[in-house]
Scaffold this motif. Structure first.
Motif, short mmCIF file in Angstrom:
data_model
loop_
_atom_site.label_atom_id
_atom_site.label_comp_id
_atom_site.label_asym_id
_atom_site.label_seq_id
_atom_site.Cartn_x
_atom_site.Cartn_y
_atom_site.Cartn_z
N GLY A 159 9.48 4.50 -6.19
CA GLY A 159 9.58 5.15 -5.31
C GLY A 159 10.85 5.08 -4.49
N LEU A 160 10.55 4.80 -3.00
CA LEU A 160 11.86 4.23 -2.47
C LEU A 160 11.84 2.47 -1.93
CD1 LEU A 160 14.89 4.53 -1.00
CD2 LEU A 160 13.05 5.24 1.56
N ILE A 161 10.83 2.37 -2.12
CA ILE A 161 10.39 0.95 -1.73
C ILE A 161 10.75 -0.43 -3.08
CG2 ILE A 161 8.93 -1.25 -0.76
CD1 ILE A 161 7.35 1.53 0.67
N ARG A 162 10.38 0.53 -3.49
CA ARG A 162 10.50 -0.38 -5.36
C ARG A 162 12.07 -0.28 -5.32
NH1 ARG A 162 9.65 -4.57 -6.67
NH2 ARG A 162 7.83 -4.64 -5.89
N SER A 163 12.40 1.29 -5.48
CA SER A 163 14.15 1.49 -5.97
C SER A 163 15.52 0.83 -4.46
CB SER A 163 14.23 3.37 -5.69
OG SER A 163 13.92 3.54 -6.60
N ALA A 164 14.84 0.24 -3.41
CA ALA A 164 15.28 -0.39 -2.71
C ALA A 164 15.31 -1.76 -2.73
CB ALA A 164 15.15 0.11 -0.88
N TYR A 165 14.43 -2.58 -3.38
CA TYR A 165 14.20 -3.81 -3.65
C TYR A 165 14.72 -4.14 -5.07
CZ TYR A 165 11.48 -5.96 -0.23
OH TYR A 165 10.51 -5.76 0.84
N ASP A 166 15.00 -2.96 -6.02
CA ASP A 166 15.51 -3.27 -7.07
C ASP A 166 17.03 -3.06 -6.93
OD1 ASP A 166 13.42 -3.41 -8.64
OD2 ASP A 166 13.34 -1.48 -9.42
N ALA A 167 17.68 -2.47 -6.51
CA ALA A 167 18.96 -2.14 -6.28
C ALA A 167 19.63 -3.86 -5.06
CB ALA A 167 19.57 -0.72 -5.60
N GLU A 168 18.63 -3.96 -4.15
CA GLU A 168 18.76 -4.87 -3.21
C GLU A 168 20.21 -4.18 -2.04
OE1 GLU A 168 19.47 -9.21 -6.11
OE2 GLU A 168 21.15 -7.92 -4.68
N MET A 169 19.03 -2.74 -1.80
CA MET A 169 20.24 -1.69 -0.84
C MET A 169 20.31 -2.16 0.32
SD MET A 169 21.55 0.15 -2.39
CE MET A 169 21.61 2.14 -1.57
N ASN A 170 18.87 -2.59 0.71
CA ASN A 170 18.80 -3.28 2.00
C ASN A 170 19.76 -4.29 2.50
OD1 ASN A 170 15.93 -2.22 2.10
ND2 ASN A 170 14.45 -3.73 1.73
N GLU A 171 19.97 -4.93 2.03
CA GLU A 171 21.00 -6.48 2.48
C GLU A 171 22.36 -4.74 1.98
OE1 GLU A 171 22.14 -9.50 3.90
OE2 GLU A 171 20.72 -8.98 3.52
N ASN A 172 22.91 -4.34 0.91
CA ASN A 172 24.55 -3.49 0.89
C ASN A 172 24.49 -2.85 1.73
OD1 ASN A 172 24.33 -5.84 -1.50
ND2 ASN A 172 23.69 -4.70 -2.61
N LEU A 173 23.48 -2.32 2.47
CA LEU A 173 23.41 -1.13 3.00
C LEU A 173 23.61 -1.57 4.33
CD1 LEU A 173 20.98 1.82 2.08
CD2 LEU A 173 22.81 2.05 1.89
N HIS A 174 22.59 -2.78 4.32
CA HIS A 174 23.20 -3.10 5.47
C HIS A 174 24.62 -3.52 6.18
CE1 HIS A 174 22.45 -4.66 10.06
NE2 HIS A 174 23.48 -6.03 9.30
N GLU B 100 0.81 -1.29 0.20
CA GLU B 100 0.40 0.07 -0.07
C GLU B 100 0.67 1.39 0.02
OE1 GLU B 100 -4.47 0.79 1.36
OE2 GLU B 100 -2.85 0.52 3.36
N MET B 101 1.55 1.82 0.77
CA MET B 101 2.72 2.48 0.68
C MET B 101 3.31 2.52 -0.96
SD MET B 101 5.72 3.45 3.83
CE MET B 101 6.84 5.17 3.98
N GLU B 102 4.11 1.64 -1.12
CA GLU B 102 4.65 1.27 -2.10
C GLU B 102 4.21 2.00 -3.20
OE1 GLU B 102 6.62 -1.57 -5.56
OE2 GLU B 102 6.25 -2.32 -4.05
N GLU B 103 2.19 1.97 -3.29
CA GLU B 103 1.69 2.57 -4.79
C GLU B 103 1.33 3.43 -4.05
OE1 GLU B 103 -1.64 -0.74 -4.28
OE2 GLU B 103 -1.35 -1.60 -5.25
N GLU B 104 1.33 4.05 -3.31
CA GLU B 104 1.13 5.43 -2.01
C GLU B 104 2.08 6.13 -3.22
OE1 GLU B 104 -1.38 8.56 -1.73
OE2 GLU B 104 -1.90 6.18 -1.66
N GLU B 105 3.57 5.53 -2.69
CA GLU B 105 4.33 6.40 -3.23
C GLU B 105 4.70 6.44 -4.76
OE1 GLU B 105 8.11 4.99 -0.50
OE2 GLU B 105 8.15 3.91 -1.99
N GLU B 106 4.16 5.54 -5.58
CA GLU B 106 4.74 5.97 -6.93
C GLU B 106 3.32 6.69 -7.42
OE1 GLU B 106 4.99 2.19 -8.77
OE2 GLU B 106 6.79 1.87 -7.20
#
Length: 581
Positions: free
Chosen positions: A269-284, A251-257
Motif C-alpha cells: 500500500g501507499l503507507i508502506r511504499s512511502a516508507y520504503d522509498a523515504e518519500m515523506n522526507e523527499n517529497l517534502h 491498522e490502515m497499512e494492513e487494510e491497504e495491503e
C-alpha cells in the motif's frame, strides 16, 4: 504525515457519468460474480469537492487552520462509452453504489488517461464492496465508526477526480496551507447527524503527474500506482487515519495491503511504499523549494498539461546552444517532449540552415522525426532566408553588392577576417583561425577562400556578412565604423559579442518570423519565443510570451516578458517546463 481539516462547504459543479452498482442489502460479503452492474449516464450532477476532510501522504507540522472562502473551480467531464450489464433477478431491495470518475479540464485528451479512467469505473466499485464487507464484519481499534451500518442507506456516492500537480497543489495550498503538490487528497462529505438516505462518501483527488513519478520510482505501472492511491483515499473516507497514532497507521497499512492483495493488485500500500522509498522526507524537501521550483513542471510531466502555445520559436547561439555551442541533453529532451505533445518547434537563427541541421543532428533532433530538416519551416540568416510549409523557400533578401565590396576591401586593408553567407555556402578572403571556428565550433559550412573581392561578390548572392574580432574590438572599432558606413543600405546586428553582422536594411529575424507566421496562418498570440541577443528583440516582442535568457543582452532582457535562466543552465528546457504548458 498529513493533517485532517474540517471545512465549510464550497460547491464544485462537475458533469458526471456515474457507474451505478446495485447490491443486496442483506450481505456485503460480495464477490464480483455475485454483483450485477448497471451504468447510468445522467445529463448532469452536482457534488461538493470542498468542505471536507483532507488526507495526504506528506509531512505535516501539526498546524490546524480554519477554512477560508475559496473561488469556485470548475472541471469538465470527459465522455466515456456507455456500458450496461443485465441486472440480477432479486426481490431484495438494492443498495446502489454510484461512482463518478472525473477528469479535470486541464488534463489533455490523452488515451492513457482515458484508459485509466475507464478501468477505475470498474476498479473503484470493486474496492468499495470489499472495504464495505470488511468494516461491516470486523472490529477495528482506531477506525472512526461514523460510517458503520451501511444497510441503513439507499445509495452510496463517491467521486474520483484525476488531475495534475498544479491543480492538486492549489487545493493543498488553499485548504491545508501547504504550497506543494501531493499524490492524493481525500475529502469526506459524510455528515452523520443529518441521517440522510444517501451516504455521500465524498471525493478522492489523485494527481496523475505525481502518480506517474512515484510509479517510475517504485518500479510499477501507472495504473498500479493509481489503484494504490485510490485505495488509500477510500480507506481515509471510511474512517481510517494513519496520522493519529502508530496503531492507527499499522491498522490502515494492513487494510491497504488486504484490499490490494484481495483484488490481485499490487500488495504494497501507499503507507508502506512511502516508507520504503523515504518519500515523506523527499517529497517534502523536493516540493518545498522556492517559488521557481513549484512553478516549473518536471521532465516527463508535460503529458498531464495542455499546451499554452501552438508554436515555440527558438534562437540557437546563446540560447538553445550553451557556451560550448552544444545542445544539452536536457534541452533536447524538453524539445522532444514538447513536440510529442503537439507543439511545433521552429528554429529562428542567424545560422545557415545546414549549420542548424548539423548541430541538431547530434542530439537526434534533425530529420524526419525531429524538429528541423530540409522540409520544415524555419527562419535563417537573421530572417534573410525563410522556409515555409514543406521547407519551401518563401523569402530571400540579398545584401547590396556595393556594401559587400566595401566590406571586402576593409577586411583586406585592416586584416579583419570576414565571411560572406550565400544561402548554403560561406565565402572568405583569407585563412584565419577565427574563420575556422565558424565551421569547427559553430558548424557553419566551411568557408571557401576567394582570390579577390570581386570574385567573392560575383560567386553568389550574398545575404549577410560577418566580421570577426575580439568583443572589445567589435565594440570600440568595428561597430561604430560600420553603423555609420552602411547608412541606409544595411543594418548592423550582433548575436554574439565577438561577431558583427551586416544585413540588408530593413530586415531582421523578427520580420522573418512575422512573414512565416502569415504564411502559416498563425497568430502571434499563439507563439512563445526564446532568445538572448539584440537580434532576438523584435521576435520576443512579437510573441505572446517572450523569454530572454539571463545571459542575454540588457536590451533584450528589457523587452522580454520574462527572464529565464542562462543557456548554460538549460534555459530553453526551463522555459518550456515553466511556461509552455
Amino acid at each position: 504525515m498529513a493533517s485532517t481539516i474540517s471545512r465549510a462547504a464550497a460547491t464544485l459543479s462537475l458533469e458526471r457519468s456515474p457507474t451505478t452498482f446495485s447490491i443486496p442489502r442483506s450481505s456485503f460479503n460480495l464477490s464480483p460474480t455475485r454483483c450485477t452492474a448497471r451504468f447510468v449516464i445522467p445529463s448532469s450532477s452536482k457534488s461538493s469537492l470542498f468542505g471536507r476532510r483532507f488526507h495526504a501522504l506528506c509531512r505535516d507540522d501539526g498546524r490546524r487552520r480554519l477554512p477560508r472562502p475559496m473561488r469556485i473551480v470548475s472541471a469538465s467531464n470527459k465522455e466515456y462509452r456507455k456500458m450496461r450489464g443485465r441486472p440480477a433477478k432479486s426481490k431484495e431491495k438494492q443498495l446502489e453504489l454510484s461512482v463518478s470518475i472525473c477528469i479535470e479540464e486541464e488534463l489533455p485528451d490523452d488515451p492513457e488517461i482515458s484508459s485509466i479512467a475507464e478501468l477505475l469505473r470498474l476498479n473503484v466499485p470493486m474496492a468499495m464492496k470489499l472495504a464495505f464487507d470488511r468494516i461491516t464484519d470486523l472490529n477495528y481499534k482506531t477506525r472512526d465508526t461514523s460510517i458503520q451500518d451501511l444497510g441503513g442507506f439507499e445509495s452510496i456516492e463517491l467521486s474520483v477526480l484525476l488531475c495534475n500537480d498544479e491543480f492538486i497543489r492549489k487545493l493543498n495550498k488553499e485548504w491545508r496551507d501547504e504550497d506543494h503538490a501531493t499524490d492524493v487528497l481525500s475529502m469526506s462529505e459524510h455528515i452523520p447527524e443529518l441521517n440522510l438516505p444517501v451516504l455521500m462518501l465524498g471525493d478522492i483527488v489523485i494527481s496523475m503527474e505525481t502518480a506517474a513519478r512515484q510509479a517510475e520510482e517504485r518500479g510499477h505501472t501507472l495504473i498500479d500506482e493509481i489503484r494504490i492511491l485510490m485505495v488509500h483515499g477510500l480507506l481515509h473516507l471510511l474512517g481510517f487515519d494513519h496520522e493519529i497514532s502508530e496503531d492507527a497507521e499499522e491498522e490502515m497499512e494492513e487494510e491497504e495491503e488486504f484490499v490490494l492483495k484481495s483484488l490481485g493488485w499490487k500488495e504494497k500500500g501507499l503507507i508502506r511504499s512511502a516508507y520504503d522509498a523515504e518519500m515523506n522526507e523527499n517529497l517534502h524537501i523536493e516540493n518545498s523549494n522556492d517559488k521557481l521550483s513549484k512553478d516549473k513542471k518536471k521532465e516527463g510531466s508535460l503529458r498531464f498539461y495542455r499546451p499554452k502555445f501552438k508554436y515555440i520559436f527558438c534562437d540557437m547561439d546563446g540560447t538553445l546552444l550553451n557556451s560550448k555551442s552544444q545542445v544539452s541533453l536536457t534541452n533536447a529532451r524538453a524539445l522532444k517532449e514538447a513536440s510529442s505533445r503537439g507543439v511545433k518547434i521552429v528554429i529562428a537563427t542567424g545560422k545557415a540552415r545546414p549549420a542548424a541541421i548539423s548541430v541538431l543532428q547530434m542530439v537526434d533532433l534533425a530529420g524526419k522525426d525531429g524538429i528541423i530538416s530540409e522540409h520544415t519551416p524555419g527562419v535563417f540568416l537573421q530572417g534573410l532566408l525563410v522556409y515555409g510549409i514543406n521547407g519551401r523557400e518563401i523569402f530571400k533578401r540579398n545584401l547590396d553588392p556595393n556594401v559587400c565590396r566595401e566590406a571586402g576591401h576593409y577586411s583586406l586593408e585592416h586584416k579583419v577576417p570576414l565571411v560572406a553567407f550565400c544561402q548554403d555556402r560561406c565565402l572568405t578572403l583569407f585563412n584565419h583561425p577565427l574563420v575556422d571556428t565558424l565551421h569547427t565550433v559553430y558548424h557553419e559550412p566551411k568557408a571557401e577562400i576567394m582570390p579577390s573581392v570581386e570574385h567573392m561578390v560575383a560567386a553568389a548572392d550574398i545575404q549577410k556578412l560577418i566580421f570577426f574580432d575580439t568583443a572589445e574590438g567589435i565594440a570600440t572599432n568595428l561597430r561604430p565604423y560600420w553603423s555609420k558606413a552602411t547608412g541606409d543600405d544595411a543594418n548592423v546586428v550582433q548575436a554574439v559579442p565577438d561577431m558583427l553582422e551586416i544585413v540588408p536594411f530593413g530586415t531582421s529575424k523578427g520580420s522573418g518570423v512575422k512573414l512565416l507566421l502569415d504564411h502559416l496562418g498563425v497568430s502571434s498570440k499563439e507563439i512563445m519565443a526564446i532568445g538572448d541577443g539584440e537580434n532576438d528583440m523584435e521576435m520576443l516582442e512579437l510573441a505572446s510570451l517572450g523569454v530572454a535568457l539571463s545571459n542575454g543582452s540588457e536590451k533584450t532582457k528589457a523587452v522580454a516578458d520574462v527572464i529565464g535562466v542562462s543557456n548554460d543552465e538549460d534555459g530553453v528546457a526551463d522555459a518550456i517546463y515553466r511556461y509552455a504548458f
